[in-house]
Scaffold this motif. Structure first.
Motif, PDB file in Angstrom:
ATOM      1  N   ASN A   1       0.861  -1.179   0.000  1.00 26.70           N
ATOM      2  CA  ASN A   1       0.000   0.000   0.000  1.00 26.70           C
ATOM      3  C   ASN A   1       0.900   1.232   0.000  1.00 26.70           C
ATOM      4  N   VAL A   2       0.627   2.146  -0.912  1.00 29.73           N
ATOM      5  CA  VAL A   2       1.397   3.383  -1.042  1.00 29.73           C
ATOM      6  C   VAL A   2       0.505   4.537  -0.609  1.00 29.73           C
ATOM      7  N   VAL A   3       1.048   5.405   0.243  1.00 26.06           N
ATOM      8  CA  VAL A   3       0.307   6.582   0.709  1.00 26.06           C
ATOM      9  C   VAL A   3       0.846   7.791  -0.044  1.00 26.06           C
ATOM     10  N   ARG A   4      -0.064   8.509  -0.709  1.00 25.40           N
ATOM     11  CA  ARG A   4       0.303   9.685  -1.497  1.00 25.40           C
ATOM     12  C   ARG A   4      -0.342  10.921  -0.901  1.00 25.40           C
ATOM     13  N   ASP A   5       0.365  12.041  -1.030  1.00 25.70           N
ATOM     14  CA  ASP A   5      -0.179  13.333  -0.643  1.00 25.70           C
ATOM     15  C   ASP A   5      -0.944  13.889  -1.839  1.00 25.70           C
ATOM     16  N   PRO A   6      -2.252  14.153  -1.697  1.00 25.01           N
ATOM     17  CA  PRO A   6      -3.017  14.680  -2.828  1.00 25.01           C
ATOM     18  C   PRO A   6      -2.474  16.018  -3.348  1.00 25.01           C
ATOM     19  N   LYS A   7      -1.809  16.776  -2.494  1.00 25.15           N
ATOM     20  CA  LYS A   7      -1.238  18.059  -2.920  1.00 25.15           C
ATOM     21  C   LYS A   7       0.182  17.901  -3.460  1.00 25.15           C
ATOM     22  N   ALA A   8       0.710  16.683  -3.436  1.00 27.17           N
ATOM     23  CA  ALA A   8       2.049  16.355  -3.941  1.00 27.17           C
ATOM     24  C   ALA A   8       3.149  17.175  -3.272  1.00 27.17           C
ATOM     25  N   MET A   9       2.976  17.514  -1.995  1.00 22.82           N
ATOM     26  CA  MET A   9       3.994  18.268  -1.255  1.00 22.82           C
ATOM     27  C   MET A   9       4.995  17.330  -0.573  1.00 22.82           C
ATOM     28  N   VAL A  10       4.611  16.073  -0.398  1.00 24.54           N
ATOM     29  CA  VAL A  10       5.440  15.093   0.297  1.00 24.54           C
ATOM     30  C   VAL A  10       5.605  13.878  -0.609  1.00 24.54           C
ATOM     31  N   ARG A  11       6.791  13.321  -0.592  1.00 22.53           N
ATOM     32  CA  ARG A  11       7.085  12.132  -1.395  1.00 22.53           C
ATOM     33  C   ARG A  11       6.229  10.956  -0.925  1.00 22.53           C
ATOM     34  N   PRO A  12       5.718  10.139  -1.853  1.00 24.24           N
ATOM     35  CA  PRO A  12       4.929   8.966  -1.445  1.00 24.24           C
ATOM     36  C   PRO A  12       5.762   8.003  -0.597  1.00 24.24           C
ATOM     37  N   GLN A  13       5.086   7.296   0.294  1.00 22.87           N
ATOM     38  CA  GLN A  13       5.756   6.313   1.149  1.00 22.87           C
ATOM     39  C   GLN A  13       4.891   5.069   1.251  1.00 22.87           C
ATOM     40  N   LEU A  14       5.540   3.960   1.594  1.00 22.58           N
ATOM     41  CA  LEU A  14       4.776   2.756   1.892  1.00 22.58           C
ATOM     42  C   LEU A  14       3.980   2.985   3.176  1.00 22.58           C
ATOM     43  N   ALA A  15       2.808   2.402   3.253  1.00 25.78           N
ATOM     44  CA  ALA A  15       1.949   2.585   4.425  1.00 25.78           C
ATOM     45  C   ALA A  15       2.649   2.106   5.698  1.00 25.78           C
ATOM     46  N   THR A  16       3.437   1.040   5.598  1.00 27.89           N
ATOM     47  CA  THR A  16       4.154   0.548   6.786  1.00 27.89           C
ATOM     48  C   THR A  16       5.182   1.564   7.272  1.00 27.89           C
ATOM     49  N   SER A  17       5.833   2.279   6.340  1.00 22.65           N
ATOM     50  CA  SER A  17       6.813   3.297   6.723  1.00 22.65           C
ATOM     51  C   SER A  17       6.142   4.483   7.409  1.00 22.65           C
ATOM     52  N   VAL A  18       4.947   4.835   6.923  1.00 19.62           N
ATOM     53  CA  VAL A  18       4.213   5.947   7.532  1.00 19.62           C
ATOM     54  C   VAL A  18       3.895   5.610   8.984  1.00 19.62           C
ATOM     55  N   GLU A  19       3.457   4.390   9.239  1.00 25.07           N
ATOM     56  CA  GLU A  19       3.132   3.975  10.608  1.00 25.07           C
ATOM     57  C   GLU A  19       4.366   3.975  11.497  1.00 25.07           C
ATOM     58  N   GLU A  20       5.491   3.483  10.985  1.00 23.21           N
ATOM     59  CA  GLU A  20       6.726   3.444  11.777  1.00 23.21           C
ATOM     60  C   GLU A  20       7.225   4.855  12.089  1.00 23.21           C
ATOM     61  N   ASP A  21       7.081   5.761  11.124  1.00 23.05           N
ATOM     62  CA  ASP A  21       7.558   7.131  11.332  1.00 23.05           C
ATOM     63  C   ASP A  21       6.692   7.891  12.324  1.00 23.05           C
ATOM     64  N   GLN A  22       5.479   7.427  12.579  1.00 23.27           N
ATOM     65  CA  GLN A  22       4.630   8.066  13.584  1.00 23.27           C
ATOM     66  C   GLN A  22       5.254   7.940  14.973  1.00 23.27           C
ATOM     67  N   VAL A  23       5.934   6.826  15.225  1.00 19.32           N
ATOM     68  CA  VAL A  23       6.629   6.638  16.505  1.00 19.32           C
ATOM     69  C   VAL A  23       7.749   7.666  16.635  1.00 19.32           C
ATOM     70  N   GLU A  24       8.486   7.892  15.538  1.00 20.15           N
ATOM     71  CA  GLU A  24       9.544   8.900  15.561  1.00 20.15           C
ATOM     72  C   GLU A  24       8.974  10.289  15.803  1.00 20.15           C
ATOM     73  N   ALA A  25       7.818  10.557  15.231  1.00 23.22           N
ATOM     74  CA  ALA A  25       7.178  11.858  15.445  1.00 23.22           C
ATOM     75  C   ALA A  25       6.822  12.037  16.920  1.00 23.22           C
ATOM     76  N   ALA A  26       6.354  10.971  17.552  1.00 20.71           N
ATOM     77  CA  ALA A  26       6.039  11.037  18.987  1.00 20.71           C
ATOM     78  C   ALA A  26       7.305  11.305  19.804  1.00 20.71           C
ATOM     79  N   PHE A  27       8.422  10.683  19.427  1.00 21.66           N
ATOM     80  CA  PHE A  27       9.689  10.937  20.124  1.00 21.66           C
ATOM     81  C   PHE A  27      10.138  12.384  19.928  1.00 21.66           C
ATOM     82  N   ALA A  28       9.933  12.932  18.736  1.00 18.60           N
ATOM     83  CA  ALA A  28      10.311  14.328  18.476  1.00 18.60           C
ATOM     84  C   ALA A  28       9.495  15.273  19.348  1.00 18.60           C
TER      85      ALA A  28
END
Length: 176
Positions: free
Chosen positions: A100-127
């Motif tokens: 599954n690929v997650v895309r930004d409808p406004k094309a401001m952010v590079r597409p990512q795999l859905a699994t990567s988006v979920e993993e990066d949410q943990v990093e966002a919480a740490f930030a």
């Protein structure tokens, strides 16, 4: 950076000389960690909020060498109008794999795999936790200094001594 410099100035003015080095060390750790962690997770936060998920098939996996070896997957989405796109993936992803690929409808952010988006949410919480830590350390050091300094000043005045770094007789109209 401006707010970090402001916090350091507040700590330097209000914190006691004993607390100041510890506060600086704890603040420095957060000042280094938060931008590094947040830089990777910023795109994931945008994709999580407004991204559109589409399924696709990995057609190729290519090693990409930067500071560390990462992998780029070419993904052909199920929508035949969309041309194949590359997203960062893992070394164990294989051609033919459903993703599954997650895309930004406004094309401001590079597409990512859905699994990567979920993993990066943990990093966002740490930030966010690191930024809160920075504020807690700075405010605690400043508050401790603001409560301790007046009693120190009163003790120095009662003993007839001048406070270190401060002149009790300075200012306009002081009597010699």
């Amino acid at each position: 950076m401006v707010s970090a410099v402001g916090l350091m100035k507040v700590v330097s003015v209000l914190a006691t000389p004993l607390v100041r080095p510890l506060a600086y060390a704890l603040m420095f750790i957060a000042l280094l960690a938060v931008p590094v962690i947040a830089s990777d997770s910023a795109g994931a936060v945008v994709l999580r909020e407004r991204g559109v998920t589409r399924s696709g098939v990995v057609t190729a996996v290519t090693p990409w060498r930067g500071k560390v070896t990462e992998y780029l997957c070419t993904v052909r989405e199920d929508n035949p109008v969309q041309r194949p796109d590359t997203v960062f993936c893992e070394h164990d992803d294989r051609p033919g794999e459903q993703v599954n690929v997650v895309r930004d409808p406004k094309a401001m952010v590079r597409p990512q795999l859905a699994t990567s988006v979920e993993e990066d949410q943990v990093e966002a919480a740490f930030a966010v936790a690191g930024a809160i830590w920075l504020l807690v350390v700075a405010v605690s050091a400043a508050a401790l200094g603001a409560t301790v300094r007046p009693s120190q000043l009163r003790a120095w005045q009662a003993a007839g001594e001048e406070a270190p770094g401060e002149s009790l007789s300075s200012g306009a109209g002081a009597v010699a």
